[in-house]
Design a protein around this motif. Sequence first.
Motif, PDB file in Angstrom:
ATOM      1  N   VAL A  95       0.856  -1.177   0.000  1.00 46.38           N
ATOM      2  CA  VAL A  95       0.000   0.000   0.000  1.00 46.38           C
ATOM      3  C   VAL A  95       0.901   1.238   0.000  1.00 46.38           C
ATOM      4  CG1 VAL A  95      -0.206   0.032   2.534  1.00 46.38           C
ATOM      5  CG2 VAL A  95      -1.924   1.185   1.120  1.00 46.38           C
ATOM      6  N   PHE A  96       0.567   2.194  -0.876  1.00 46.26           N
ATOM      7  CA  PHE A  96       1.337   3.427  -1.008  1.00 46.26           C
ATOM      8  C   PHE A  96       0.424   4.599  -0.674  1.00 46.26           C
ATOM      9  CE2 PHE A  96       3.005   0.296  -3.933  1.00 46.26           C
ATOM     10  CZ  PHE A  96       4.373   0.361  -3.726  1.00 46.26           C
ATOM     11  N   GLY A  97       0.985   5.556  -0.006  1.00 42.81           N
ATOM     12  CA  GLY A  97       0.225   6.746   0.352  1.00 42.81           C
ATOM     13  C   GLY A  97       0.729   7.965  -0.385  1.00 42.81           C
ATOM     14  N   ILE A  98      -0.212   8.794  -0.837  1.00 39.86           N
ATOM     15  CA  ILE A  98       0.121  10.047  -1.496  1.00 39.86           C
ATOM     16  C   ILE A  98      -0.382  11.181  -0.622  1.00 39.86           C
ATOM     17  CG2 ILE A  98      -0.165  11.412  -3.603  1.00 39.86           C
ATOM     18  CD1 ILE A  98      -0.971   8.785  -4.983  1.00 39.86           C
ATOM     19  N   GLY A  99       0.519  12.093  -0.321  1.00 34.18           N
ATOM     20  CA  GLY A  99       0.152  13.229   0.519  1.00 34.18           C
ATOM     21  C   GLY A  99       0.042  12.895   1.988  1.00 34.18           C
ATOM     22  N   VAL A 109       1.148   5.591   6.580  1.00 41.37           N
ATOM     23  CA  VAL A 109       1.200   4.481   5.620  1.00 41.37           C
ATOM     24  C   VAL A 109       1.384   3.161   6.353  1.00 41.37           C
ATOM     25  CG1 VAL A 109       2.456   3.496   3.667  1.00 41.37           C
ATOM     26  CG2 VAL A 109       2.081   5.952   3.782  1.00 41.37           C
ATOM     27  N   GLN A 110       2.211   3.153   7.401  1.00 42.15           N
ATOM     28  CA  GLN A 110       2.438   1.933   8.170  1.00 42.15           C
ATOM     29  C   GLN A 110       1.161   1.498   8.898  1.00 42.15           C
ATOM     30  OE1 GLN A 110       5.329  -0.029   8.200  1.00 42.15           O
ATOM     31  NE2 GLN A 110       3.800  -1.392   9.135  1.00 42.15           N
ATOM     32  N   VAL A 111       0.399   2.451   9.422  1.00 44.10           N
ATOM     33  CA  VAL A 111      -0.869   2.118  10.076  1.00 44.10           C
ATOM     34  C   VAL A 111      -1.834   1.481   9.079  1.00 44.10           C
ATOM     35  CG1 VAL A 111      -2.900   3.092  11.216  1.00 44.10           C
ATOM     36  CG2 VAL A 111      -0.614   3.890  11.850  1.00 44.10           C
ATOM     37  N   MET A 112      -1.888   2.069   7.894  1.00 48.62           N
ATOM     38  CA  MET A 112      -2.765   1.521   6.857  1.00 48.62           C
ATOM     39  C   MET A 112      -2.299   0.114   6.453  1.00 48.62           C
ATOM     40  SD  MET A 112      -5.442   2.149   4.947  1.00 48.62           S
ATOM     41  CE  MET A 112      -5.633   3.936   4.800  1.00 48.62           C
ATOM     42  N   ALA A 113      -0.989  -0.102   6.377  1.00 47.08           N
ATOM     43  CA  ALA A 113      -0.466  -1.416   6.019  1.00 47.08           C
ATOM     44  C   ALA A 113      -0.836  -2.451   7.081  1.00 47.08           C
ATOM     45  CB  ALA A 113       1.046  -1.353   5.848  1.00 47.08           C
ATOM     46  N   ASP A 114      -0.831  -2.039   8.360  1.00 51.25           N
ATOM     47  CA  ASP A 114      -1.224  -2.962   9.429  1.00 51.25           C
ATOM     48  C   ASP A 114      -2.701  -3.337   9.300  1.00 51.25           C
ATOM     49  OD1 ASP A 114       1.330  -2.840  10.402  1.00 51.25           O
ATOM     50  OD2 ASP A 114       0.891  -1.268  11.872  1.00 51.25           O
ATOM     51  N   VAL A 115      -3.510  -2.390   8.896  1.00 53.03           N
ATOM     52  CA  VAL A 115      -4.936  -2.674   8.702  1.00 53.03           C
ATOM     53  C   VAL A 115      -5.140  -3.669   7.559  1.00 53.03           C
ATOM     54  CG1 VAL A 115      -7.152  -1.674   8.010  1.00 53.03           C
ATOM     55  CG2 VAL A 115      -5.681  -0.466   9.654  1.00 53.03           C
ATOM     56  N   MET A 116      -4.353  -3.496   6.475  1.00 55.52           N
ATOM     57  CA  MET A 116      -4.493  -4.359   5.299  1.00 55.52           C
ATOM     58  C   MET A 116      -3.692  -5.653   5.402  1.00 55.52           C
ATOM     59  SD  MET A 116      -6.478  -2.618   3.238  1.00 55.52           S
ATOM     60  CE  MET A 116      -6.218  -3.284   1.597  1.00 55.52           C
ATOM     61  N   ASN A 117      -2.869  -5.786   6.454  1.00 52.27           N
ATOM     62  CA  ASN A 117      -1.986  -6.953   6.616  1.00 52.27           C
ATOM     63  C   ASN A 117      -1.039  -7.119   5.420  1.00 52.27           C
ATOM     64  OD1 ASN A 117      -3.163  -7.608   9.081  1.00 52.27           O
ATOM     65  ND2 ASN A 117      -4.704  -8.922   8.124  1.00 52.27           N
ATOM     66  N   CYS A 118      -0.497  -6.008   4.969  1.00 49.35           N
ATOM     67  CA  CYS A 118       0.406  -6.041   3.822  1.00 49.35           C
ATOM     68  C   CYS A 118       1.627  -5.180   4.114  1.00 49.35           C
ATOM     69  CB  CYS A 118      -0.309  -5.542   2.553  1.00 49.35           C
ATOM     70  SG  CYS A 118      -0.751  -3.801   2.616  1.00 49.35           S
ATOM     71  N   LYS A 119       2.469  -5.001   3.116  1.00 48.05           N
ATOM     72  CA  LYS A 119       3.678  -4.195   3.276  1.00 48.05           C
ATOM     73  C   LYS A 119       3.367  -2.722   3.089  1.00 48.05           C
ATOM     74  CE  LYS A 119       5.779  -6.415   0.036  1.00 48.05           C
ATOM     75  NZ  LYS A 119       6.806  -6.869  -0.948  1.00 48.05           N
ATOM     76  N   ALA A 120       4.111  -1.897   3.835  1.00 44.00           N
ATOM     77  CA  ALA A 120       4.017  -0.449   3.646  1.00 44.00           C
ATOM     78  C   ALA A 120       4.954  -0.050   2.520  1.00 44.00           C
ATOM     79  CB  ALA A 120       4.380   0.289   4.931  1.00 44.00           C
ATOM     80  N   GLY A 121       4.398   0.460   1.449  1.00 40.82           N
ATOM     81  CA  GLY A 121       5.209   0.817   0.290  1.00 40.82           C
ATOM     82  C   GLY A 121       5.724   2.231   0.384  1.00 40.82           C
ATOM     83  N   VAL A 122       7.010   2.383   0.133  1.00 43.53           N
ATOM     84  CA  VAL A 122       7.600   3.702  -0.029  1.00 43.53           C
ATOM     85  C   VAL A 122       7.856   3.854  -1.516  1.00 43.53           C
ATOM     86  CG1 VAL A 122       9.539   5.201   0.528  1.00 43.53           C
ATOM     87  CG2 VAL A 122       8.656   3.592   2.239  1.00 43.53           C
TER      88      VAL A 122
END
Length: 906
Positions: A452-456, A462-475
């Motif tokens: 998952v990648f975050g813009i803005g 982004v890491q919190v969102m990745a924990d919710v999705m159980n996936c990697k935090a994309g930079v």
Amino acid sequence: MATKLKYLKKRIKVWVTDERRKLEGVYGEKRAEIDRLEMVAESRSLRPFELNIRNECKAFVLDYDRNKHMDAQQKARVRWAIEGDENSGFFHGIINANTVNNRINGIMVDGVWVTNPTLIKDKAYAFFADKFREPLAVRPTFCCPNMAKISELEADFLIRPFTLTEIKEAVWSCDGDRAPGPDGFNFKFLKRCWNGVQNDFLALFEDFYHRAVLGPGCTSSFIALIPKSNDPMGFRDFRPISLVGCVNKVISKVLVSRLKNVVGKLVSPEQTAFLAGRCITDGPLVLNELLGWMKKAKKKGMFFKVDIDKAYDSLNWGFLDRVLEQMNFPSLWRKWVMAVVTSARASVLINGSPTHEFICHRGLKQGDPLSPFLFVLAMEALTGCMKRACSVGLFHGLGCGNRGPVLSHLMYADDVVFLGDWSISNAKNLKRLLRCFYLVSGLRINLTKCSVFGIGVGGQEVQVMADVMNCKAGVFPFNHLGLKVGANMNLCKYWKPVLDVFQSRLSIWKARQLSFGGRVTLIKSVLNSLPTHYFSLYRAPVRVIEALDRMRRVFFWGGSDEKARLNWVAWQKVCASTEYGGLGFGSLRDANLSMLSKWWWRFKLDNGCLWRRVVWSIHHNARGWNPIPIKLSISGPWKQIASSVQEVKRAGVDVSNAIRGVVGRGSDIFFWLDCWVAEEPLATHFPALFALERNKFAAVSERVDPGGAGWKWDWKRCVGAGVERAELQQLDNMIMPPMLSDVKDRWIWALDGLGKFTVASLKKLLQDNRFEPAPYVIKRNNWVPRKVDILAWRAELDRIPTRCALIRRNINVTSNLCPLCSEYPETVEHLFISCEFAQMVWNVVSQWCKLSPVFAFGMRDILDGHSYVSGSPKLKKAFHAVCLTTLWCIWKSRNELVFQQKHSSL
């Protein structure tokens, strides 16, 4: 049919074994006889009957070697070498390399390293039999009312009776030299023996039409394991590719040829795979433009890149059938498709040896022509789910630009990127939707490989969102071009992946194993195509072009990274086309600009396509739309495309004005901004009137008076005296109101006779503006190997390593005398024309061809000698081939004497 092929396969194997054993013995005898006669020829002239015997032996040996060469070429699977090289040693090297790379010496199973071949086969059988087994006995029923449907007329087209013509077209559309499938035959055999098998195929298709059943002998396939990495450990590190038999492939080809006529209307704009008129670069363009716009507008958003675990291998057959049913495919057609899909039987090839056969219960065969299209249709179900989720408010996509389209996802086959607002509820609902999609389709999202990648937003969010999705935090490992950042920051870091791929591919092919003909063909057909994907979307920096050109140049002249070799001809001359005296490699810069310019052509043609609507919404504003903006505020591919069109214009080709509109309805052609009645837009011809126009994007149909009274203007105010009145009068005199019709507006490329834009035509125009035609061009002769032509080309330019040429380049040689006669300095003219050995050769050639003696004062006399021979064009071409081959033989004899101390006889 299957029984017949099976019987024929056994008989052919016996025949091949006997013939090979017999021919090998005869081959040895013929070679020994040739050697004996060559020894005799050194002491006396051969008698006529001995010459006949030698010629017969040589003909047999050459034919035997040619067949071995063709066999090695097919096994090496080198498609570019059809007219490139006849170096069998090279092909055997490729075969050995492929064998080493694809051989499985051991495999890791449950933490234990297994090396026993029998155990490896057993484990492979168990692994793939389980992989193609359906894990759930019952799956939820899928129902999506908003999916596209085919019409009744199209449905009738799909189920019309099969004809011998379309069966034959399917056979001829397949590559003949591919490796044979489980039935033991390839399509070259079927094409050569078509008269003997066409009735069998027709009977098979008639039976298939009525019963919709395929026998087990026609549906067996081999699963070839292609390594995904250099050091595969387990079976998951291999990509299973199905090698299907000829019968199965022909049936799939016929079904595909029918499906292609209707699949375009069924697949949503979010998908760009395997469909005519759509391009793999459409998705990256949309993503990059959206990313640049969101950064400029300081908006937040989520990009979720998913990985579907073993997508082709896990698709549920019942789900596929329900999707086809909801798309209004007729029941008979679905029975045909499911007969091809559900009758799959496979065995795994382990080092060339197949395992026991197992029955598949799910998945599509990678390697079957029908599979990609079926998978694309199945993925339309995900599009339908996303549209439904967006319509009821469960998921919120990303809007772009000025009232642009709202995007929720983009797909290319099994590669999916979801786009949405940055919110936890959005992410949770998307995760639930993907879980439901897995339950109905069998396509499981492997969240551990998703990002998952975050813009803005910041990295912590982004890491919190990745924990919710159980996936990697994309930079974001991308710049605004969408290219991965490389480690080498000094050399165009965003293009480092292109250079790495180019270099790695070059390291596979050893230049010293190839003749110049093989290198030319390889560079043209393989190496030139490697950066095509990047060139089609991004403008390459000058340093990248220079680096790629250096790689091509070093490879062509037989060098390597460690040591470059002497370049005998200027690289610009080599890259020029044959009409300009070169070899036709082409300029990478011209290729880059031409590929980018194609977007301008597509922008006119693809009216209504998703990528065009995105570009328009982002770069169009209330102040107006400039077809070729000088400066765009939003960075991205379109900004580079616009600047490239400007660079092409400076090179002498105005792409924008070369695209002319032909008025039909008049609704898709801008009255002021498009070229349709003149070589330039009317806005350029009449700037005062254009400034007075209220709607600068008015279509032609909006300016035509429906009553036939002339033009219907919409000025901001009354037309004033002076310049405005003069321009209006001039405009009235220039154009007459067109007769509108129900025909769709179309576009033509004015710089090509066919009226269609091609990258090749634009590259030729750019080259024509850069080069002057060469004063002398060697005529290409396709009856001789490419390396022979290239030697003649270099010899005419005096660019071969004769001793005098080496001395001119400050290379130490023991003597400048001709090694064949040891009397005069070795120059090109002396070696091939005035040397006593060369004169003897030309006299023999003249006698053999029954022509008057050859008198030449320079290389061009030899190269153009065929034009002075009386006779048919075919006879002249034959004599031209003889002359070129003679040049090659003289040069080969000279090198054998210099480097091997081997004396040649006439």
